[in-house]
Scaffold this motif. Structure first.
Motif, PDB file in Angstrom:
ATOM      1  N   ILE B 201      11.365 -38.175  95.230  1.00  0.00           N
ATOM      2  CA  ILE B 201      11.212 -39.713  95.278  1.00  0.00           C
ATOM      3  C   ILE B 201       9.950 -40.176  94.547  1.00  0.00           C
ATOM      4  O   ILE B 201      10.030 -41.008  93.862  1.00  0.00           O
ATOM      5  CB  ILE B 201      11.203 -40.292  96.701  1.00  0.00           C
ATOM      6  CG1 ILE B 201      12.730 -39.950  97.329  1.00  0.00           C
ATOM      7  CG2 ILE B 201      10.898 -41.639  97.037  1.00  0.00           C
ATOM      8  CD1 ILE B 201      12.983 -40.186  98.694  1.00  0.00           C
ATOM      9  N   ARG B 203       8.251 -38.760  92.043  1.00  0.00           N
ATOM     10  CA  ARG B 203       8.696 -38.725  90.597  1.00  0.00           C
ATOM     11  C   ARG B 203       9.462 -39.820  90.188  1.00  0.00           C
ATOM     12  O   ARG B 203       9.342 -40.401  89.101  1.00  0.00           O
ATOM     13  CB  ARG B 203       9.438 -37.441  90.276  1.00  0.00           C
ATOM     14  CG  ARG B 203       8.459 -36.075  90.153  1.00  0.00           C
ATOM     15  CD  ARG B 203       9.074 -35.102  89.561  1.00  0.00           C
ATOM     16  NE  ARG B 203       9.195 -35.237  87.928  1.00  0.00           N
ATOM     17  CZ  ARG B 203       8.512 -34.843  87.097  1.00  0.00           C
ATOM     18  NH1 ARG B 203       7.531 -34.080  87.442  1.00  0.00           N
ATOM     19  NH2 ARG B 203       8.728 -35.217  85.940  1.00  0.00           N
ATOM     20  N   LEU B 204      10.621 -39.812  91.059  1.00  0.00           N
ATOM     21  CA  LEU B 204      11.566 -40.848  90.393  1.00  0.00           C
ATOM     22  C   LEU B 204      10.983 -42.266  90.467  1.00  0.00           C
ATOM     23  O   LEU B 204      11.155 -42.967  89.382  1.00  0.00           O
ATOM     24  CB  LEU B 204      12.714 -40.992  91.754  1.00  0.00           C
ATOM     25  CG  LEU B 204      13.921 -41.994  91.359  1.00  0.00           C
ATOM     26  CD1 LEU B 204      14.722 -41.819  90.127  1.00  0.00           C
ATOM     27  CD2 LEU B 204      14.717 -42.269  92.750  1.00  0.00           C
ATOM     28  N   ARG B 206       8.107 -43.022  89.526  1.00  0.00           N
ATOM     29  CA  ARG B 206       7.209 -43.164  88.431  1.00  0.00           C
ATOM     30  C   ARG B 206       7.841 -43.377  87.020  1.00  0.00           C
ATOM     31  O   ARG B 206       7.642 -43.385  85.980  1.00  0.00           O
ATOM     32  CB  ARG B 206       6.468 -41.996  88.118  1.00  0.00           C
ATOM     33  CG  ARG B 206       5.342 -41.988  89.231  1.00  0.00           C
ATOM     34  CD  ARG B 206       4.124 -40.972  89.210  1.00  0.00           C
ATOM     35  NE  ARG B 206       3.466 -40.872  90.124  1.00  0.00           N
ATOM     36  CZ  ARG B 206       3.008 -39.930  90.605  1.00  0.00           C
ATOM     37  NH1 ARG B 206       3.172 -38.642  89.999  1.00  0.00           N
ATOM     38  NH2 ARG B 206       2.245 -39.641  91.798  1.00  0.00           N
ATOM     39  N   THR B 207       9.577 -43.153  86.986  1.00  0.00           N
ATOM     40  CA  THR B 207      10.402 -43.182  85.993  1.00  0.00           C
ATOM     41  C   THR B 207      10.569 -44.674  85.917  1.00  0.00           C
ATOM     42  O   THR B 207      10.327 -45.332  86.581  1.00  0.00           O
ATOM     43  CB  THR B 207      11.542 -42.364  86.013  1.00  0.00           C
ATOM     44  OG1 THR B 207      12.480 -42.819  87.141  1.00  0.00           O
ATOM     45  CG2 THR B 207      11.211 -40.809  86.362  1.00  0.00           C
TER      46      THR B 207
END
Lengths: 261, 373
Positions: B201, B203-204, B206-207
């Protein structure tokens, strides 16, 4: 050929006809203004072009890349319209409140992202390059509107004039062919208004962009627009160059009222 | 002489980043060591291990709900339904054919389902996928709704799932439920999956897709006008949340050891919502902390249920008395900490150091002030 061509747009809310038989067109590289008193149906017309409202009747056509025929975009969802190349700003600023200035622009870049969700999650090389290009593009746009130093600040902490500029940068980040500006100079002081006028004027030259704008500041409208549409109670009462519109008796009547005999 | 130019990771390394990295590594090492010794039975007894397992599982469930409610701004209450799917699929796939044969004494199980037996990790994965599929199917009608309507619709669907499970006698054993699920979930499983979900989550978000989710939360109209397809992105968030909730459900099945449809009433969704609200909408670290606090407190406050003396009079034993504490706590948080315990922010070492350093600095100031006079 035009970039945008609307044919006989009509919008009704209950018994009120907000826009009646409006047929504007915008040619490549043109700056076209829509003016009119409050409640004339200008923003409604914008909403029909961008797909927020479905017109009661009439059609909207948008130029297609590399094709002679135009594409019918009437009633398409706003995100599809944005993907096809129409970007807009809002009359009452609608920035993403919990995001920074840079993130606001990056969000608008998302429409051009080709990588999938999982590619992004694992930072697959294609996404990695996209993300980097996206950030470079966003920073370049912020520089254009003079917000590069505020990139890390919260969007809502900016003063009003800068928020307006950020909205324009955000709209440009979707890489549009046509930019719709809804009262870009509202609430700006004379200096800011002058800067904005120059900015929009330069934009057309440098980014090969057509602009359709709603504006109340007559100075801007008269200075930079190639053509003007005048709306009053939803009807188009005049159109043409700035000089022609200014001399039109119907326009003077709509703005100043008719003298009682 | 020209300064040496660093590239890659080294270029982004500032002293503060270096310190944070060191602290993070130390913390992770400490947790790993702790887990290792706890698994050997040195530090914790079985009861405490079980509570920690539950804490981690609730953190996973809280994160799955936070993805939809906190990050994407949708008010969904369907978590219990997805957990039920996850728990049942895991159990049905994982139990041995003999165990299933013994359990289904009212009506025999579908032969195909009875014959199937998979290792736990694969059962869990399939459970997550089936749960995601359920989210996809439910999302189609529901995600066109907004605000409270979405909440009611998802709540309804989660109840539908539960009622279906109660009546699918040959698949789920109906109201009797399934028992004797081997307790394979240990601290490595629960904390490992929690760590994976946290990293996923974080990482997600930050995309570009994560930013699109947050844009939808902030302003749907503006997001749509910037070319973000509302339905597509809401669906992504909803399906991912369904997948994670399915994993959580599967873990719970193995931790508790038995499941029946009544466990997955809509009240369960509220329990998870409480974690999300207390921890802070849209904060990963807040959700994890709140999940641990609330799950541990629920156990610790058991004495309230047994009745207690208030000096002048005795409060009789009332089952569920401890939930009153959480109701009061929830009200206080909503009145005074709208953003939850985390204030909507994420954990950072700097914030922790500042927080811990505050009293010390105050003392220092007082000392200095004392010298002056």
């Amino acid at each position: 050929m035009s970039i945008l061509r609307c044919e006989n747009l009509v919008m009704r809310f209950g018994g009120v006809t907000a826009v009646d038989d409006f047929s504007p067109h915008v040619d490549p590289g043109e700056i076209v203004a829509v003016i009119g008193p409050n409640g004339a149906g200008k923003t409604t017309a914008f909403n029909m072009i961008t797909g927020v409202y479905k017109p009661a009747s009439g059609r909207v056509f948008l130029e297609q890349d590399g094709q002679v025929t135009m594409r019918d975009i009437t009633g398409m969802r706003p995100d599809r319209v944005a993907a096809l190349g129409i970007a807009r700003t809002f009359q009452n600023i609608r920035l993403f409140k919990s995001q920074t200035v840079l993130e606001n622009v990056l969000i608008a870049c998302h429409v051009r992202v080709r990588s999938g969700l999982f590619g992004a999650e694992i930072s697959w090389p294609r996404y990695y390059l996209e993300e980097r290009a996206m950030r470079e593009r966003a920073m370049a746009l912020l520089e254009r509107v003079g917000l590069q130093d505020a990139a890390g600040e919260m969007a809502t902490s900016l003063p009003y004039g800068k928020q307006r500029r950020l909205e324009i940068a955000r709209a440009l980040a979707t890489q549009p062919k046509l930019l719709l500006l809804d009262e870009p100079a509202a609430g700006m002081n004379p200096k800011e208004t002058e800067d904005l006028t120059r900015f929009v004027y330069d934009l057309r030259g440098q980014m090969n962009l057509a602009v359709l704008m709603i504006e109340h500041h007559m100075q801007i409208v008269m200075d930079i627009s190639d053509r003007i549409y005048v709306l009053d109670y939803g009807r188009t009462i005049a159109q043409g160059t700035a000089a022609a519109v200014q001399a039109n008796p119907a326009v003077i009547e709509a703005y100043l009222g008719v003298e009682e005999a | 002489m020209a300064e040496k130019k660093f590239t890659g990771v080294a270029a982004r390394m500032t002293p503060r980043r270096g310190r944070d990295l060191t602290l993070s590594c130390a913390a992770i090492a400490a947790i790993l060591l702790f887990t290792h010794f706890a698994m050997q039975g040195f530090i914790l007894d079985a009861y405490l291990v079980r509570i920690l397992n539950m804490c981690a599982t609730y953190a996973i469930l809280g994160l799955s709900m936070n993805l939809v409610n906190g990050f994407t701004g949708l008010f969904s209450l369907g978590q219990a339904g997805f957990m039920a799917v996850g728990a049942y699929v895991t159990t049905i796939l994982f139990l041995s054919p003999e165990a299933k044969g013994a359990l289904f004494y009212l009506k025999p199980m579908e032969p195909f389902l009875q014959a199937i037996q998979l290792p736990f990790w694969l059962s869990l994965l399939v459970a997550g996928l089936v749960s995601a599929l359920a989210a996809f199917l439910i999302g189609f009608p529901c995600l066109r709704l907004r605000g409270d309507y979405l909440a009611i619709a998802t709540l309804g669907f989660s109840e539908i799932i539960r009622v279906l499970f109660t009546n699918m006698q040959t698949v789920t054993n109906g109201a009797v439920g399934l028992k004797g699920i081997p307790p394979v979930v240990n601290l490595w499983w629960s904390f490992g999956i929690m760590a994976l979900v946290i990293v996923f989550i974080r990482r997600l978000m930050r995309t570009s897709y994560g930013r699109a989710f947050k844009a939808i939360r902030d302003d749907e109209v503006a997001a749509e006008s910037m070319g973000i397809s509302l339905f597509k992105h809401k669906m992504m968030s909803f399906v991912l949340s369904g997948f994670i909730a399915g994993l959580g459900g599967g873990l719970i099945a193995s931790i508790v050891g038995s499941i029946n449809p009544l466990q997955f009433r809509f009240i369960l969704s509220y329990d998870i919502l409480m974690i999300v609200v207390l921890g802070g909408m849209g904060s990963v670290s807040g959700t994890v902390v709140a999940a641990f606090l609330i799950t541990a407190a629920k156990e610790w406050l058991r004495w309230l249920d047994n009745g207690f003396s208030l000096g002048l009079f005795r409060v009789p034993a009332i089952a569920g008395m401890r939930m009153v504490v959480f109701s009061v706590l929830l009200m206080l948080v909503i009145l005074f900490y709208r953003q939850g315990l985390s204030g909507g922010k994420e954990f950072s070492w700097q914030a922790l150091i500042d927080f811990l350093g505050k009293p010390a600095r105050r003392d220092l100031k007082r000392e200095e002030g004392g010298k002056k006079t």
